[in-house]
Motif scaffolding. Structure first.
Motif, mmCIF file in Angstrom:
data_model
loop_
_atom_site.group_PDB
_atom_site.id
_atom_site.type_symbol
_atom_site.label_atom_id
_atom_site.label_comp_id
_atom_site.label_asym_id
_atom_site.label_seq_id
_atom_site.Cartn_x
_atom_site.Cartn_y
_atom_site.Cartn_z
ATOM 1 N N SER A 1 0.938 -0.635 17.825
ATOM 2 C CA SER A 1 0.928 0.816 18.017
ATOM 3 C C SER A 1 0.790 1.550 16.682
ATOM 4 C CB SER A 1 2.202 1.268 18.736
ATOM 5 O OG SER A 1 3.339 0.868 17.991
ATOM 6 N N ILE A 2 0.463 2.816 16.765
ATOM 7 C CA ILE A 2 0.389 3.657 15.569
ATOM 8 C C ILE A 2 1.820 3.949 15.124
ATOM 9 C CG2 ILE A 2 -0.385 5.862 14.629
ATOM 10 C CD1 ILE A 2 -2.493 5.931 16.872
ATOM 11 N N PRO A 3 2.166 3.692 13.863
ATOM 12 C CA PRO A 3 3.554 3.916 13.437
ATOM 13 C C PRO A 3 3.930 5.399 13.511
ATOM 14 C CG PRO A 3 2.152 3.402 11.549
ATOM 15 C CD PRO A 3 1.326 3.140 12.762
ATOM 16 N N SER A 4 5.171 5.640 13.923
ATOM 17 C CA SER A 4 5.627 7.034 14.074
ATOM 18 C C SER A 4 5.664 7.772 12.745
ATOM 19 C CB SER A 4 7.017 7.054 14.718
ATOM 20 O OG SER A 4 7.938 6.323 13.912
ATOM 21 N N SER A 5 5.712 7.026 11.630
ATOM 22 C CA SER A 5 5.770 7.660 10.309
ATOM 23 C C SER A 5 4.520 8.468 9.988
ATOM 24 C CB SER A 5 5.988 6.601 9.225
ATOM 25 O OG SER A 5 4.940 5.638 9.245
ATOM 26 N N ILE A 6 3.435 8.268 10.758
ATOM 27 C CA ILE A 6 2.221 9.035 10.492
ATOM 28 C C ILE A 6 2.478 10.532 10.644
ATOM 29 C CG2 ILE A 6 1.287 9.029 12.863
ATOM 30 C CD1 ILE A 6 -1.486 8.438 11.579
ATOM 31 N N GLY A 7 3.456 10.877 11.481
ATOM 32 C CA GLY A 7 3.776 12.288 11.689
ATOM 33 C C GLY A 7 4.400 12.958 10.486
ATOM 34 N N ILE B 1 0.838 -1.208 0.000
ATOM 35 C CA ILE B 1 0.000 0.000 0.000
ATOM 36 C C ILE B 1 0.870 1.254 0.000
ATOM 37 C CG2 ILE B 1 -1.516 1.347 1.521
ATOM 38 C CD1 ILE B 1 -3.132 -0.632 0.051
ATOM 39 N N SER B 2 2.023 1.173 0.645
ATOM 40 C CA SER B 2 2.899 2.355 0.753
ATOM 41 C C SER B 2 3.457 2.786 -0.595
ATOM 42 C CB SER B 2 4.054 2.071 1.720
ATOM 43 O OG SER B 2 4.889 1.044 1.200
ATOM 44 N N GLN B 3 3.374 1.911 -1.609
ATOM 45 C CA GLN B 3 3.890 2.259 -2.932
ATOM 46 C C GLN B 3 2.967 3.211 -3.687
ATOM 47 O OE1 GLN B 3 4.473 -1.459 -5.014
ATOM 48 N NE2 GLN B 3 5.567 -2.376 -3.292
ATOM 49 N N LEU B 4 1.753 3.408 -3.190
ATOM 50 C CA LEU B 4 0.765 4.230 -3.897
ATOM 51 C C LEU B 4 1.034 5.703 -3.627
ATOM 52 C CD1 LEU B 4 -2.359 2.015 -3.085
ATOM 53 C CD2 LEU B 4 -0.955 1.988 -5.145
ATOM 54 N N GLN B 5 1.998 6.234 -4.347
ATOM 55 C CA GLN B 5 2.502 7.582 -4.068
ATOM 56 C C GLN B 5 1.472 8.684 -4.298
ATOM 57 O OE1 GLN B 5 5.895 8.126 -2.845
ATOM 58 N NE2 GLN B 5 5.391 5.988 -2.469
ATOM 59 N N SER C 1 4.020 0.144 8.597
ATOM 60 C CA SER C 1 4.956 1.132 9.136
ATOM 61 C C SER C 1 5.121 2.335 8.216
ATOM 62 C CB SER C 1 6.319 0.480 9.399
ATOM 63 O OG SER C 1 6.813 -0.106 8.207
ATOM 64 N N ASP C 2 4.894 2.136 6.933
ATOM 65 C CA ASP C 2 4.935 3.249 5.987
ATOM 66 C C ASP C 2 3.594 3.345 5.287
ATOM 67 O OD1 ASP C 2 7.674 4.211 6.221
ATOM 68 O OD2 ASP C 2 8.244 2.267 5.367
ATOM 69 N N MET C 3 3.121 4.568 5.141
ATOM 70 C CA MET C 3 1.854 4.811 4.464
ATOM 71 C C MET C 3 2.109 5.730 3.274
ATOM 72 S SD MET C 3 -0.386 3.071 6.141
ATOM 73 C CE MET C 3 -2.039 3.704 5.959
ATOM 74 N N PRO C 4 1.182 5.754 2.291
ATOM 75 C CA PRO C 4 1.369 6.630 1.132
ATOM 76 C C PRO C 4 1.592 8.077 1.561
ATOM 77 C CG PRO C 4 -0.430 5.101 0.740
ATOM 78 C CD PRO C 4 -0.033 4.930 2.174
ATOM 79 N N VAL C 5 2.598 8.714 0.976
ATOM 80 C CA VAL C 5 3.069 10.013 1.469
ATOM 81 C C VAL C 5 2.072 11.143 1.250
ATOM 82 C CG1 VAL C 5 5.510 9.440 1.272
ATOM 83 C CG2 VAL C 5 4.312 10.401 -0.700
ATOM 84 N N ASN C 6 1.153 10.984 0.297
ATOM 85 C CA ASN C 6 0.225 12.074 -0.015
ATOM 86 C C ASN C 6 -1.173 11.858 0.544
ATOM 87 O OD1 ASN C 6 1.775 14.019 -1.622
ATOM 88 N ND2 ASN C 6 2.034 12.309 -3.039
ATOM 89 N N LEU C 7 -1.304 10.962 1.517
ATOM 90 C CA LEU C 7 -2.614 10.698 2.108
ATOM 91 C C LEU C 7 -3.241 11.965 2.690
ATOM 92 C CD1 LEU C 7 -2.659 7.337 4.097
ATOM 93 C CD2 LEU C 7 -3.950 7.949 2.057
#
Length: 423
Positions: free
Chosen positions: A307-313, A266-270, A288-294
């Motif tokens: 836990s909620i991944p820190s990358s959400i920040g 899913i994280s590949q969906l830029q 741990s990684d989510m699409p950057v433009n969500l």
């Protein structure tokens, strides 16, 4: 309305006015009228046969009036007609078979009416665009309806259609909307193999009764920008091949019976801006990684844990986060300052003190931390959330005094040991 004096009238546009009464029928004595545009008025009554005696008509636009009755069978005699727009009226009856006789017709829009019965099989033989959404059409979609090679757009959403999704799809199809019906069977696995250079951009099959797995073949729909399969009865895991959809902007799979973990692909969906997987049975951790433009993230109502991944920040465009009704726990990371609509962490297993860092979310309107195990005092920093209108803290283990919030902030502290000195 008498226009017979305009002997050589070829183009008549009376759209976006306040005309009422019946449609005009005297439209130039020489009968050379080519375009008749009467949209967005208050014309009433039926479509008169006299209008259809103007054999040079290429465009008829009666959209957004108050027309009733059925489409005259003689519509099929307009051998030069290219566009027929009857949207947003109260027309009814069956769609006449004679429309398929118009070999020049490119666009037929009759959405937002009361048409009933089956869709005529040959109606798309020459069309590029067909919109029959929001009617009362029934029976199954004819197997050959979506297959003519010139067909670009088909919208049959919100009718009473049954049966399977047709497997034979136009090689030119860009937009396919079949949501809001009673379609059954499975999502076609090879829906994009027939599409030239994978032009399919919008596919909406939501609000039906589709079953089975989400086919991995959807990963071949390289141009897909919107995929909506929400509110069906789909089961199984999310195919990792969906990570190949590099142009995908909206993925809506909520309210199905999907399970297993959310694939890391899913994280590949830029380009993804909306991800809605709510009300399924996904388990395991949030990737741990989510699409950057969500912009919108909705994972509510699953069985997610950890836990909620820190990358959400780091998601700088995020406006709305819905993570309620899961089994999440652990430390809550720094949230992006971009949040505006809501941060929902309700009905999870969070404990300890409420992070004072929430006070930095000065654009956030709704913060829901209810039904957890938070303890200690309510942080004073939450009063600095200047856009906050709703703060839900009920059913935790909070104590101490309630900080002084602005009068427009609705605070729910039920089921705690918090003292409200202002009450």
């Amino acid at each position: 309305m008498q226009l017979d004096g305009l002997v050589s009238l070829k183009f008549l546009n009376l759209g976006y006015n306040k005309f009422n009464g019946k449609l005009p029928t005297n439209l130039g004595r020489s009968m050379v009228l080519e375009q008749l545009l009467l949209s967005n008025n208050h014309f009433q009554g039926t479509i008169p046969d006299q209008i259809l005696s103007y054999k040079n008509l290429t465009v008829i636009d009666f959209m957004a009036n108050e027309l009733s009755g059925s489409i005259p069978l003689s519509i099929g005699d307009l051998s030069k007609l290219k566009t027929l727009s009857l949207s947003s009226n109260t027309l009814g009856g069956k769609i006449p078979m004679s429309i398929m006789n118009i070999t020049t017709l490119v666009r037929f829009a009759a959405n937002l009416n009361n048409f009933t019965g089956a869709i005529p099989l040959g109606i798309t033989n020459f069309l590029q665009s067909l919109d029959l959404s929001y009617n009362n059409l029934s029976e199954s979609i004819p197997e050959g309806l979506l297959s003519p090679s010139q067909l670009v757009l088909v919208d049959l959403s919100y009718n009473k259609l049954q049966g399977p999704v047709p497997r034979n799809i136009s090689t030119s199809l860009v937009r396919l909307r079949l949501g809001g019906n009673s379609l059954t069977g499975e999502v076609p696995s090879d829906i994009c193999k027939a599409v030239r250079d994978n032009q399919l951009t919008y596919m909406e099959l939501d609000n039906n009764q589709l079953r089975g797995l989400i086919p991995s073949g959807l990963g071949s729909c390289k141009k897909l920008a919107l995929l909506n399969l929400a509110e069906n009865q789909l089961t199984g895991a999310l195919p990792p091949e969906l990570g190949n959809l590099s142009h995908l902007q909206v993925l809506q799979l909520q309210s199905n019976k999907l399970n297993s973990t959310i694939p890391i692909q899913i994280s590949q969906l830029q380009k993804l801006s909306t991800l809605n997987l709510s009300y399924n049975s996904f388990d395991g951790p949030i990737p741990s990684d989510m699409p950057v433009n969500l912009t919108f993230l909705d994972l509510q109502g699953n069985n997610l844990n950890g836990s909620i991944p820190s990358s959400i920040g780091t998601l700088r465009n995020l406006l709305d986060v819905q993570l309620g009704e899961n089994q999440l726990s652990g430390d809550i990371p720094q949230m992006p300052l971009s949040l505006q609509i809501a941060l929902n962490l309700s009905s999870n297993h969070f404990s300890g003190v409420i992070p004072s860092s929430f006070g930095h979310l000065v654009s956030l309107e709704i913060l829901d931390l209810s039904n957890n195990s938070f303890s200690g005092p309510i942080p004073q920093s939450l009063t600095k959330m200047s856009a906050l209108t709703l703060l839900l803290l009920s059913n935790n283990n909070l104590s101490g005094d309630l900080p002084s919030f602005a009068p427009y902030v609705n605070v729910d502290i039920g089921g705690n040991n918090v003292k409200n000195s202002s009450s």
